[in-house]
Scaffold this motif. Structure first.
Motif, PDB file in Angstrom:
ATOM      1  N   ALA A 171       0.824  -1.224   0.000  1.00  0.00           N
ATOM      2  CA  ALA A 171       0.000   0.000   0.000  1.00  0.00           C
ATOM      3  C   ALA A 171       0.849   1.261   0.000  1.00  0.00           C
ATOM      4  N   GLY A 172       2.139   1.134   0.209  1.00  0.00           N
ATOM      5  CA  GLY A 172       2.958   2.336   0.189  1.00  0.00           C
ATOM      6  C   GLY A 172       4.362   2.054   0.655  1.00  0.00           C
ATOM      7  N   ASP A 173       5.256   2.913   0.220  1.00  0.00           N
ATOM      8  CA  ASP A 173       6.667   2.761   0.538  1.00  0.00           C
ATOM      9  C   ASP A 173       7.059   3.606   1.745  1.00  0.00           C
ATOM     10  N   VAL A 177       1.987   7.190   3.497  1.00  0.00           N
ATOM     11  CA  VAL A 177       0.640   6.620   3.530  1.00  0.00           C
ATOM     12  C   VAL A 177      -0.236   7.512   4.410  1.00  0.00           C
ATOM     13  N   TRP A 225      -4.239   3.827   4.309  1.00  0.00           N
ATOM     14  CA  TRP A 225      -4.658   4.111   2.935  1.00  0.00           C
ATOM     15  C   TRP A 225      -3.435   4.377   2.077  1.00  0.00           C
ATOM     16  N   SER A 226      -3.463   3.847   0.883  1.00  0.00           N
ATOM     17  CA  SER A 226      -2.371   4.059  -0.067  1.00  0.00           C
ATOM     18  C   SER A 226      -2.492   5.432  -0.719  1.00  0.00           C
ATOM     19  N   TYR A 255       0.623   6.334  -3.047  1.00  0.00           N
ATOM     20  CA  TYR A 255       1.465   6.109  -4.222  1.00  0.00           C
ATOM     21  C   TYR A 255       1.860   4.643  -4.359  1.00  0.00           C
ATOM     22  N   GLY A 256       1.809   4.150  -5.568  1.00  0.00           N
ATOM     23  CA  GLY A 256       2.304   2.809  -5.854  1.00  0.00           C
ATOM     24  C   GLY A 256       3.729   2.907  -6.354  1.00  0.00           C
ATOM     25  N   ILE A 270      -1.095  -3.852  -5.622  1.00  0.00           N
ATOM     26  CA  ILE A 270      -1.112  -2.617  -4.827  1.00  0.00           C
ATOM     27  C   ILE A 270      -2.543  -2.414  -4.369  1.00  0.00           C
ATOM     28  N   ARG A 318      -5.636  -0.368  -2.219  1.00  0.00           N
ATOM     29  CA  ARG A 318      -6.014   0.994  -1.808  1.00  0.00           C
ATOM     30  C   ARG A 318      -5.962   1.172  -0.305  1.00  0.00           C
ATOM     31  N   ASP A 319      -6.246   0.109   0.431  1.00  0.00           N
ATOM     32  CA  ASP A 319      -6.272   0.239   1.885  1.00  0.00           C
ATOM     33  C   ASP A 319      -6.231  -1.128   2.544  1.00  0.00           C
TER      34      ASP A 319
END
Lengths: 352, 144
Positions: free
Chosen positions: A205-207, A210, A220-221, A223-224, A266, A268-269
Protein backbone atom coordinates in the motif's frame (compact mmCIF):
# COMPACT_ATOMS: atom_id res chain seq x y z
CA UNK A 1 -12.07 48.55 2.43
CA UNK A 2 -10.94 46.84 5.63
CA UNK A 3 -7.66 44.94 5.88
CA UNK A 4 -9.60 41.67 6.16
CA UNK A 5 -11.63 42.46 3.05
CA UNK A 6 -8.46 43.43 1.23
CA UNK A 7 -6.81 40.16 2.12
CA UNK A 8 -9.83 38.15 1.04
CA UNK A 9 -9.88 40.01 -2.27
CA UNK A 10 -6.16 39.41 -2.61
CA UNK A 11 -6.64 35.69 -2.00
CA UNK A 12 -9.52 35.54 -4.44
CA UNK A 13 -7.64 37.43 -7.14
CA UNK A 14 -4.64 35.20 -6.79
CA UNK A 15 -6.76 32.04 -6.92
CA UNK A 16 -8.55 33.22 -10.04
CA UNK A 17 -5.24 34.14 -11.59
CA UNK A 18 -3.85 30.67 -10.96
CA UNK A 19 -6.95 28.98 -12.33
CA UNK A 20 -6.71 31.04 -15.52
CA UNK A 21 -3.09 29.97 -15.83
CA UNK A 22 -4.08 26.35 -15.51
CA UNK A 23 -6.76 26.74 -18.18
CA UNK A 24 -4.34 28.45 -20.54
CA UNK A 25 -1.72 25.75 -19.99
CA UNK A 26 -4.28 23.03 -20.63
CA UNK A 27 -5.40 24.67 -23.88
CA UNK A 28 -1.80 24.91 -25.04
CA UNK A 29 -0.45 21.55 -23.88
CA UNK A 30 -3.38 19.22 -23.47
CA UNK A 31 -3.64 16.80 -20.61
CA UNK A 32 -6.54 14.92 -19.10
CA UNK A 33 -8.11 13.96 -15.81
CA UNK A 34 -7.55 11.10 -13.41
CA UNK A 35 -10.15 10.35 -10.75
CA UNK A 36 -8.86 8.44 -7.75
CA UNK A 37 -10.12 7.13 -4.46
CA UNK A 38 -7.98 8.51 -1.67
CA UNK A 39 -8.79 7.60 1.91
CA UNK A 40 -12.22 6.47 0.81
CA UNK A 41 -13.07 9.72 -0.95
CA UNK A 42 -13.19 10.77 -4.58
CA UNK A 43 -10.46 13.09 -5.77
CA UNK A 44 -10.42 14.35 -9.34
CA UNK A 45 -7.03 15.40 -10.65
CA UNK A 46 -6.94 17.64 -13.73
CA UNK A 47 -3.61 18.01 -15.51
CA UNK A 48 -2.44 20.58 -18.03
CA UNK A 49 0.30 18.42 -19.49
CA UNK A 50 0.18 14.85 -20.82
CA UNK A 51 3.43 13.96 -19.02
CA UNK A 52 1.88 14.86 -15.68
CA UNK A 53 -1.17 12.77 -16.38
CA UNK A 54 1.06 9.83 -17.33
CA UNK A 55 3.08 10.27 -14.16
CA UNK A 56 -0.11 10.32 -12.09
CA UNK A 57 -1.14 7.06 -13.72
CA UNK A 58 2.19 5.46 -12.82
CA UNK A 59 1.97 6.66 -9.24
CA UNK A 60 -1.74 6.47 -8.49
CA UNK A 61 -3.30 4.33 -11.21
CA UNK A 62 -4.16 1.69 -8.62
CA UNK A 63 -6.49 4.21 -6.98
CA UNK A 64 -8.39 5.00 -10.19
CA UNK A 65 -12.16 5.30 -9.98
CA UNK A 66 -14.89 5.93 -12.52
CA UNK A 67 -15.64 9.64 -12.09
CA UNK A 68 -18.75 10.49 -10.14
CA UNK A 69 -20.71 13.72 -10.48
CA UNK A 70 -19.42 15.44 -7.38
CA UNK A 71 -15.84 14.70 -6.33
CA UNK A 72 -14.87 15.38 -2.74
CA UNK A 73 -11.87 17.29 -4.03
CA UNK A 74 -11.01 18.78 -7.43
CA UNK A 75 -7.32 19.53 -8.05
CA UNK A 76 -5.80 21.50 -10.94
CA UNK A 77 -2.15 20.70 -11.59
CA UNK A 78 0.31 22.20 -14.04
CA UNK A 79 3.84 23.45 -14.60
CA UNK A 80 4.24 27.20 -14.92
CA UNK A 81 6.02 30.31 -13.78
CA UNK A 82 5.61 31.73 -10.31
CA UNK A 83 2.74 34.17 -10.19
CA UNK A 84 3.37 35.79 -6.84
CA UNK A 85 5.35 39.01 -6.81
CA UNK A 86 6.29 38.98 -3.14
CA UNK A 87 6.42 36.78 -0.12
CA UNK A 88 6.18 38.19 3.37
CA UNK A 89 7.45 36.21 6.31
CA UNK A 90 6.26 37.65 9.56
CA UNK A 91 6.13 41.41 9.25
CA UNK A 92 9.14 41.66 6.95
CA UNK A 93 9.19 41.45 3.21
CA UNK A 94 11.59 38.74 2.16
CA UNK A 95 12.41 37.42 -1.25
CA UNK A 96 12.58 33.68 -1.66
CA UNK A 97 16.21 34.00 -2.76
CA UNK A 98 17.15 34.92 0.82
CA UNK A 99 15.55 31.85 2.31
CA UNK A 100 17.08 28.44 2.83
CA UNK A 101 16.52 26.37 -0.32
CA UNK A 102 14.56 23.77 1.64
CA UNK A 103 12.22 26.31 3.19
CA UNK A 104 8.48 25.89 3.15
CA UNK A 105 6.35 29.00 3.31
CA UNK A 106 2.83 28.61 4.50
CA UNK A 107 -0.18 30.77 5.14
CA UNK A 108 -3.44 29.47 6.55
CA UNK A 109 -6.21 32.05 6.46
CA UNK A 110 -9.97 31.89 6.25
CA UNK A 111 -9.71 28.11 6.13
CA UNK A 112 -7.59 28.21 3.00
CA UNK A 113 -4.02 26.96 2.94
CA UNK A 114 -1.31 28.35 0.71
CA UNK A 115 2.10 26.71 0.75
CA UNK A 116 5.27 27.05 -1.25
CA UNK A 117 8.02 24.44 -1.01
CA UNK A 118 11.18 25.85 -2.46
CA UNK A 119 12.97 22.51 -2.80
CA UNK A 120 10.08 20.97 -4.69
CA UNK A 121 9.52 24.14 -6.69
CA UNK A 122 5.83 23.92 -5.91
CA UNK A 123 3.10 26.25 -4.87
CA UNK A 124 -0.32 25.11 -3.76
CA UNK A 125 -3.61 26.49 -2.67
CA UNK A 126 -6.13 24.28 -0.91
CA UNK A 127 -9.64 25.42 -0.14
CA UNK A 128 -11.19 22.54 1.82
CA UNK A 129 -14.56 24.25 2.20
CA UNK A 130 -14.90 24.72 -1.56
CA UNK A 131 -13.34 21.27 -2.17
CA UNK A 132 -10.73 22.38 -4.65
CA UNK A 133 -7.03 22.92 -4.91
CA UNK A 134 -4.41 24.35 -7.23
CA UNK A 135 -0.92 22.95 -7.60
CA UNK A 136 1.70 24.69 -9.68
CA UNK A 137 5.12 23.20 -10.30
CA UNK A 138 8.14 25.05 -11.60
CA UNK A 139 8.59 24.77 -15.35
CA UNK A 140 10.86 21.97 -16.65
CA UNK A 141 12.96 20.65 -18.17
CA UNK A 142 11.23 17.52 -17.06
CA UNK A 143 9.49 16.94 -13.77
CA UNK A 144 11.47 17.38 -10.56
CA UNK A 145 12.47 14.20 -8.72
CA UNK A 146 10.30 14.84 -5.63
CA UNK A 147 7.23 15.11 -7.84
CA UNK A 148 8.17 11.97 -9.73
CA UNK A 149 8.17 10.14 -6.44
CA UNK A 150 5.19 11.80 -4.79
CA UNK A 151 3.22 14.00 -7.15
CA UNK A 152 0.94 16.50 -5.36
CA UNK A 153 2.04 15.25 -1.96
CA UNK A 154 1.90 18.60 -0.09
CA UNK A 155 -1.65 19.20 -1.25
CA UNK A 156 -3.01 15.69 -0.79
CA UNK A 157 -1.64 15.30 2.74
CA UNK A 158 -2.89 18.74 3.77
CA UNK A 159 -6.32 17.73 2.60
CA UNK A 160 -6.13 14.35 4.37
CA UNK A 161 -5.06 16.04 7.60
CA UNK A 162 -7.94 18.47 7.33
CA UNK A 163 -10.20 15.43 7.35
CA UNK A 164 -8.72 14.09 10.59
CA UNK A 165 -6.36 11.55 9.03
CA UNK A 166 -2.64 11.13 9.72
CA UNK A 167 -0.25 11.61 6.79
CA UNK A 168 2.39 9.20 8.00
CA UNK A 169 6.00 8.53 7.17
CA UNK A 170 5.64 4.75 6.95
CA UNK A 171 5.26 1.83 4.57
CA UNK A 172 2.38 -0.64 4.56
CA UNK A 173 2.06 -4.24 3.39
CA UNK A 174 -0.47 -6.98 4.00
CA UNK A 175 -2.76 -9.49 2.43
CA UNK A 176 -6.46 -10.20 2.06
CA UNK A 177 -7.39 -6.74 3.23
CA UNK A 178 -5.34 -6.87 6.44
CA UNK A 179 -2.10 -5.00 6.81
CA UNK A 180 0.75 -3.82 8.96
CA UNK A 181 2.46 -0.49 9.12
CA UNK A 182 6.26 -0.43 8.74
CA UNK A 183 7.53 2.54 10.69
CA UNK A 184 10.97 4.00 11.19
CA UNK A 185 13.29 6.82 10.29
CA UNK A 186 14.87 6.96 6.85
CA UNK A 187 17.32 4.08 6.43
CA UNK A 188 15.69 1.85 9.04
CA UNK A 189 14.70 -0.79 6.50
CA UNK A 190 11.09 0.10 5.65
CA UNK A 191 11.57 -0.07 1.90
CA UNK A 192 13.68 -3.21 2.04
CA UNK A 193 11.09 -4.96 4.18
CA UNK A 194 8.15 -3.76 2.08
CA UNK A 195 9.75 -4.85 -1.19
CA UNK A 196 10.82 -8.19 0.27
CA UNK A 197 7.22 -8.77 1.29
CA UNK A 198 6.00 -7.80 -2.17
CA UNK A 199 8.39 -10.21 -3.82
CA UNK A 200 7.15 -12.94 -1.47
CA UNK A 201 3.52 -12.54 -2.38
CA UNK A 202 2.17 -9.87 -0.06
CA UNK A 203 0.23 -6.81 -1.17
CA UNK A 204 1.62 -3.29 -0.98
CA UNK A 205 0.00 0.00 0.00
CA UNK A 206 2.96 2.34 0.19
CA UNK A 207 6.67 2.76 0.54
CA UNK A 208 7.05 5.72 2.87
CA UNK A 209 4.01 7.93 2.48
CA UNK A 210 0.64 6.62 3.53
CA UNK A 211 -2.45 7.94 5.25
CA UNK A 212 -3.68 6.45 8.52
CA UNK A 213 -7.06 6.44 10.15
CA UNK A 214 -7.13 5.75 13.88
CA UNK A 215 -10.68 4.56 14.51
CA UNK A 216 -10.96 1.92 13.29
CA UNK A 217 -7.28 1.51 12.48
CA UNK A 218 -6.79 1.62 8.74
CA UNK A 219 -4.03 2.55 6.32
CA UNK A 220 -4.66 4.11 2.93
CA UNK A 221 -2.37 4.06 -0.07
CA UNK A 222 -1.33 7.20 -1.90
CA UNK A 223 1.47 6.11 -4.22
CA UNK A 224 2.30 2.81 -5.85
CA UNK A 225 5.99 3.61 -5.93
CA UNK A 226 9.13 2.92 -3.92
CA UNK A 227 12.24 5.03 -3.53
CA UNK A 228 15.19 2.74 -3.77
CA UNK A 229 18.94 3.15 -3.57
CA UNK A 230 21.72 1.09 -5.09
CA UNK A 231 22.31 -0.95 -1.94
CA UNK A 232 18.67 -2.01 -1.70
CA UNK A 233 18.67 -2.81 -5.39
CA UNK A 234 21.68 -5.08 -4.94
CA UNK A 235 19.52 -7.02 -2.54
CA UNK A 236 16.59 -7.19 -4.95
CA UNK A 237 18.21 -7.63 -8.37
CA UNK A 238 14.94 -8.83 -9.90
CA UNK A 239 13.72 -5.23 -9.73
CA UNK A 240 16.77 -3.73 -11.47
CA UNK A 241 15.20 -3.52 -14.90
CA UNK A 242 12.29 -1.50 -13.52
CA UNK A 243 14.10 1.10 -11.46
CA UNK A 244 14.77 4.57 -12.83
CA UNK A 245 17.68 6.40 -11.28
CA UNK A 246 18.07 10.16 -11.20
CA UNK A 247 20.89 11.04 -13.59
CA UNK A 248 22.59 13.24 -11.00
CA UNK A 249 22.60 10.50 -8.33
CA UNK A 250 22.72 7.14 -10.07
CA UNK A 251 23.20 5.07 -6.89
CA UNK A 252 21.18 7.16 -4.49
CA UNK A 253 17.89 8.21 -6.00
CA UNK A 254 16.05 5.45 -7.77
CA UNK A 255 12.32 5.11 -8.30
CA UNK A 256 10.35 1.97 -8.83
CA UNK A 257 6.76 2.27 -10.09
CA UNK A 258 4.61 -0.70 -9.20
CA UNK A 259 1.55 0.24 -11.24
CA UNK A 260 2.87 -0.78 -14.66
CA UNK A 261 4.01 -4.16 -13.29
CA UNK A 262 1.94 -5.18 -10.32
CA UNK A 263 -1.19 -3.07 -10.19
CA UNK A 264 -3.19 -6.01 -8.84
CA UNK A 265 -0.77 -6.24 -5.91
CA UNK A 266 -1.11 -2.62 -4.83
CA UNK A 267 -4.06 -2.16 -2.58
CA UNK A 268 -6.01 0.99 -1.81
CA UNK A 269 -6.27 0.24 1.89
CA UNK A 270 -5.81 -2.30 4.63
CA UNK A 271 -7.37 -2.68 8.03
CA UNK A 272 -4.40 -2.10 10.30
CA UNK A 273 -3.37 -4.87 12.71
CA UNK A 274 0.15 -4.14 13.89
CA UNK A 275 3.02 -1.71 13.69
CA UNK A 276 6.37 -3.22 12.74
CA UNK A 277 9.58 -1.38 13.50
CA UNK A 278 12.30 -2.69 11.15
CA UNK A 279 15.82 -2.17 12.48
CA UNK A 280 18.36 -2.71 9.76
CA UNK A 281 21.32 -2.25 12.12
CA UNK A 282 20.12 -4.75 14.72
CA UNK A 283 21.04 -8.43 14.45
CA UNK A 284 18.60 -10.64 12.60
CA UNK A 285 15.96 -11.35 15.23
CA UNK A 286 14.29 -14.25 13.46
CA UNK A 287 11.04 -13.26 15.12
CA UNK A 288 8.91 -10.26 15.91
CA UNK A 289 9.68 -8.87 19.36
CA UNK A 290 6.73 -7.20 21.06
CA UNK A 291 7.51 -3.66 22.21
CA UNK A 292 5.71 -1.07 24.33
CA UNK A 293 3.34 1.41 22.73
CA UNK A 294 5.71 4.21 23.74
CA UNK A 295 8.47 2.78 21.57
CA UNK A 296 6.12 2.60 18.61
CA UNK A 297 5.15 6.24 19.10
CA UNK A 298 8.80 7.24 19.49
CA UNK A 299 9.54 5.55 16.18
CA UNK A 300 6.53 6.64 14.17
CA UNK A 301 5.91 10.17 15.37
CA UNK A 302 9.11 12.23 15.02
CA UNK A 303 9.77 11.79 11.32
CA UNK A 304 6.06 11.99 10.52
CA UNK A 305 5.58 15.21 12.47
CA UNK A 306 8.79 16.88 11.42
CA UNK A 307 8.13 16.13 7.78
CA UNK A 308 4.52 17.27 7.89
CA UNK A 309 4.93 20.16 10.34
CA UNK A 310 1.36 21.21 10.92
CA UNK A 311 -1.08 20.68 13.77
CA UNK A 312 1.63 18.69 15.49
CA UNK A 313 -0.03 18.35 18.89
CA UNK A 314 -3.27 17.02 17.44
CA UNK A 315 -1.42 14.70 15.07
CA UNK A 316 0.79 13.44 17.89
CA UNK A 317 -2.30 12.70 19.98
CA UNK A 318 -3.84 10.70 17.16
CA UNK A 319 -0.68 8.67 16.72
CA UNK A 320 -0.68 7.99 20.46
CA UNK A 321 -4.23 6.67 20.15
CA UNK A 322 -3.16 4.42 17.31
CA UNK A 323 -0.20 2.87 19.14
CA UNK A 324 -2.46 2.16 22.11
CA UNK A 325 -4.95 0.33 19.90
CA UNK A 326 -2.72 -2.05 17.97
CA UNK A 327 0.38 -4.00 18.97
CA UNK A 328 3.87 -3.08 17.91
CA UNK A 329 6.84 -5.33 17.20
CA UNK A 330 10.52 -4.77 16.55
CA UNK A 331 12.16 -6.67 13.73
CA UNK A 332 15.95 -6.88 13.62
CA UNK A 333 16.99 -7.25 10.00
CA UNK A 334 20.67 -7.96 10.55
CA UNK A 335 21.71 -5.61 7.75
CA UNK A 336 19.90 -5.15 4.48
CA UNK A 337 21.72 -8.00 2.78
CA UNK A 338 20.89 -10.48 5.50
CA UNK A 339 17.16 -9.82 5.44
CA UNK A 340 15.28 -13.03 4.76
CA UNK A 341 12.21 -12.04 2.77
CA UNK A 342 10.42 -15.36 3.08
CA UNK A 343 10.87 -15.39 6.86
CA UNK A 344 9.70 -11.79 7.17
CA UNK A 345 6.63 -12.57 5.12
CA UNK A 346 5.80 -15.54 7.37
CA UNK A 347 6.26 -13.48 10.53
CA UNK A 348 4.03 -10.69 9.30
CA UNK A 349 1.33 -13.15 8.24
CA UNK A 350 1.21 -14.37 11.84
CA UNK A 351 0.12 -10.99 13.16
CA UNK A 352 -2.54 -10.44 10.50
CA UNK B 1 5.26 37.71 43.17
CA UNK B 2 8.07 35.65 44.60
CA UNK B 3 11.56 37.00 43.99
CA UNK B 4 15.26 36.08 44.32
CA UNK B 5 14.65 32.45 43.56
CA UNK B 6 14.93 30.32 40.48
CA UNK B 7 11.75 28.72 39.29
CA UNK B 8 11.37 26.05 36.65
CA UNK B 9 8.57 26.16 34.14
CA UNK B 10 7.76 24.09 31.05
CA UNK B 11 8.92 25.68 27.80
CA UNK B 12 6.34 26.76 25.22
CA UNK B 13 3.90 24.75 23.19
CA UNK B 14 6.65 23.58 20.86
CA UNK B 15 6.99 20.75 23.38
CA UNK B 16 4.52 17.94 22.87
CA UNK B 17 4.40 14.80 24.97
CA UNK B 18 2.41 11.68 25.64
CA UNK B 19 2.51 9.72 28.86
CA UNK B 20 2.47 5.92 29.04
CA UNK B 21 2.75 3.68 32.09
CA UNK B 22 6.45 3.08 31.65
CA UNK B 23 7.63 6.03 29.60
CA UNK B 24 6.82 9.54 28.49
CA UNK B 25 7.56 10.33 24.85
CA UNK B 26 8.33 13.98 24.21
CA UNK B 27 9.28 16.00 21.13
CA UNK B 28 10.85 19.43 20.93
CA UNK B 29 9.53 20.69 17.61
CA UNK B 30 12.03 23.54 17.51
CA UNK B 31 15.17 21.48 17.93
CA UNK B 32 13.95 18.28 16.28
CA UNK B 33 15.14 16.30 19.31
CA UNK B 34 12.84 13.77 20.87
CA UNK B 35 12.98 12.15 24.27
CA UNK B 36 12.09 9.19 26.39
CA UNK B 37 11.52 9.94 30.07
CA UNK B 38 11.13 7.37 32.82
CA UNK B 39 8.21 7.59 35.31
CA UNK B 40 10.35 9.36 37.89
CA UNK B 41 11.25 12.01 35.34
CA UNK B 42 7.63 12.18 34.34
CA UNK B 43 6.69 12.93 37.95
CA UNK B 44 9.08 15.90 37.96
CA UNK B 45 7.80 17.03 34.59
CA UNK B 46 4.25 17.01 35.97
CA UNK B 47 5.38 19.21 38.86
CA UNK B 48 6.72 21.88 36.53
CA UNK B 49 3.26 23.22 35.79
CA UNK B 50 3.45 24.72 39.30
CA UNK B 51 6.64 26.63 38.35
CA UNK B 52 8.46 25.19 41.39
CA UNK B 53 11.93 25.79 42.78
CA UNK B 54 14.36 22.90 43.11
CA UNK B 55 13.67 22.77 46.84
CA UNK B 56 9.93 22.56 46.26
CA UNK B 57 10.41 19.74 43.78
CA UNK B 58 12.51 17.82 46.26
CA UNK B 59 9.91 18.26 48.98
CA UNK B 60 7.09 17.24 46.65
CA UNK B 61 8.89 14.04 45.69
CA UNK B 62 8.75 12.44 49.13
CA UNK B 63 9.56 12.65 52.83
CA UNK B 64 11.36 15.76 54.03
CA UNK B 65 14.32 13.88 55.47
CA UNK B 66 14.92 12.28 52.11
CA UNK B 67 14.67 15.58 50.23
CA UNK B 68 17.67 16.90 52.15
CA UNK B 69 20.01 14.18 50.94
CA UNK B 70 22.63 15.64 48.69
CA UNK B 71 22.67 12.68 46.34
CA UNK B 72 19.02 13.13 45.51
CA UNK B 73 19.41 16.88 45.22
CA UNK B 74 22.24 16.43 42.75
CA UNK B 75 20.31 13.91 40.70
CA UNK B 76 17.21 16.08 40.44
CA UNK B 77 19.29 19.18 39.73
CA UNK B 78 21.15 17.35 36.96
CA UNK B 79 17.84 16.19 35.50
CA UNK B 80 16.52 19.76 35.50
CA UNK B 81 19.76 20.94 33.88
CA UNK B 82 19.17 18.49 31.05
CA UNK B 83 15.59 19.68 30.63
CA UNK B 84 16.83 23.25 30.39
CA UNK B 85 19.67 22.36 28.00
CA UNK B 86 17.21 20.57 25.74
CA UNK B 87 14.84 23.52 25.66
CA UNK B 88 12.10 21.62 27.47
CA UNK B 89 12.18 23.77 30.58
CA UNK B 90 13.05 27.36 31.38
CA UNK B 91 14.55 28.91 34.48
CA UNK B 92 12.71 32.08 35.44
CA UNK B 93 13.27 34.53 38.30
CA UNK B 94 9.60 34.98 39.14
CA UNK B 95 6.40 33.07 38.99
CA UNK B 96 2.88 34.35 38.76
CA UNK B 97 0.63 34.33 41.79
CA UNK B 98 -2.30 32.01 41.91
CA UNK B 99 -0.68 28.82 40.65
CA UNK B 100 -2.00 25.76 42.47
CA UNK B 101 0.22 24.64 45.38
CA UNK B 102 2.44 21.59 45.12
CA UNK B 103 1.31 18.56 47.04
CA UNK B 104 3.77 16.23 48.70
CA UNK B 105 3.53 12.54 48.08
CA UNK B 106 5.07 11.44 51.37
CA UNK B 107 4.74 7.76 50.56
CA UNK B 108 6.28 7.94 47.13
CA UNK B 109 9.36 5.92 46.35
CA UNK B 110 12.18 7.82 44.77
CA UNK B 111 13.91 6.60 41.65
CA UNK B 112 16.58 8.30 39.60
CA UNK B 113 14.87 10.60 37.06
CA UNK B 114 16.18 9.84 33.60
CA UNK B 115 15.72 11.25 30.15
CA UNK B 116 17.10 9.80 26.95
CA UNK B 117 17.78 12.26 24.14
CA UNK B 118 17.41 11.27 20.47
CA UNK B 119 18.89 13.57 17.86
CA UNK B 120 18.62 11.51 14.69
CA UNK B 121 15.74 13.58 13.25
CA UNK B 122 17.35 16.95 13.85
CA UNK B 123 18.82 17.11 10.39
CA UNK B 124 15.43 16.60 8.81
CA UNK B 125 13.96 19.49 10.72
CA UNK B 126 16.81 21.85 10.04
CA UNK B 127 16.81 20.95 6.37
CA UNK B 128 13.14 21.66 6.04
CA UNK B 129 12.29 24.80 7.95
CA UNK B 130 8.76 26.07 8.01
CA UNK B 131 7.87 29.71 7.86
CA UNK B 132 4.35 30.48 8.89
CA UNK B 133 3.40 33.60 6.97
CA UNK B 134 1.18 36.30 8.42
CA UNK B 135 -2.10 37.19 6.77
CA UNK B 136 -0.65 40.13 4.83
CA UNK B 137 1.83 37.66 3.40
CA UNK B 138 -0.67 35.94 1.17
CA UNK B 139 0.89 36.01 -2.31
CA UNK B 140 0.18 39.12 -4.32
CA UNK B 141 -0.40 38.40 -8.00
CA UNK B 142 1.79 40.08 -10.54
CA UNK B 143 0.06 42.62 -12.75
CA UNK B 144 -1.02 41.28 -16.13
Amino acid sequence: MTVAQGNRDNQGAWSRRLLREFQRARRESGGGDLTIELAGLEVRLAFAQPALEALAQRLMGHLELAPGRFPDLQVYCWQGENTAERILTGSKSQSTQKLHPQTRLRCNRNGRIWERQLARGTEMLLDPAQQWGLYRMSPGPGIAFPEQASLLHPLLVSWAAQRGLIPAHAAAVGSVGKGVLLAGAGGSGKTTTALQCLLHGMDFAGDDRVVIQVDPPRVWSIYGSAKIDGETLDLLPELAAHVRFEASAPREKGLFYLNPLWRERITRDFSLHAIILPQVREPWSGRLVRVEAAEALRTLAPSTLLAYSRDEAAMFGKMAQLVRRIPAYRLGLGGAKAADGAAIQRMLQEVL
Amino acid sequence: MNTKKTFFKPAGNHIIFEQFDTETVMINLKSGHYFSMNPSGQRIWDLLRHWPTLEEILLALGPEERAGKSGIQNEVAAFLDTLVEQGLTERVPQRPDGLPPLTRDAAADYALPQIQVFTDQKELLLLDPIHEVDEPGWPTPKED
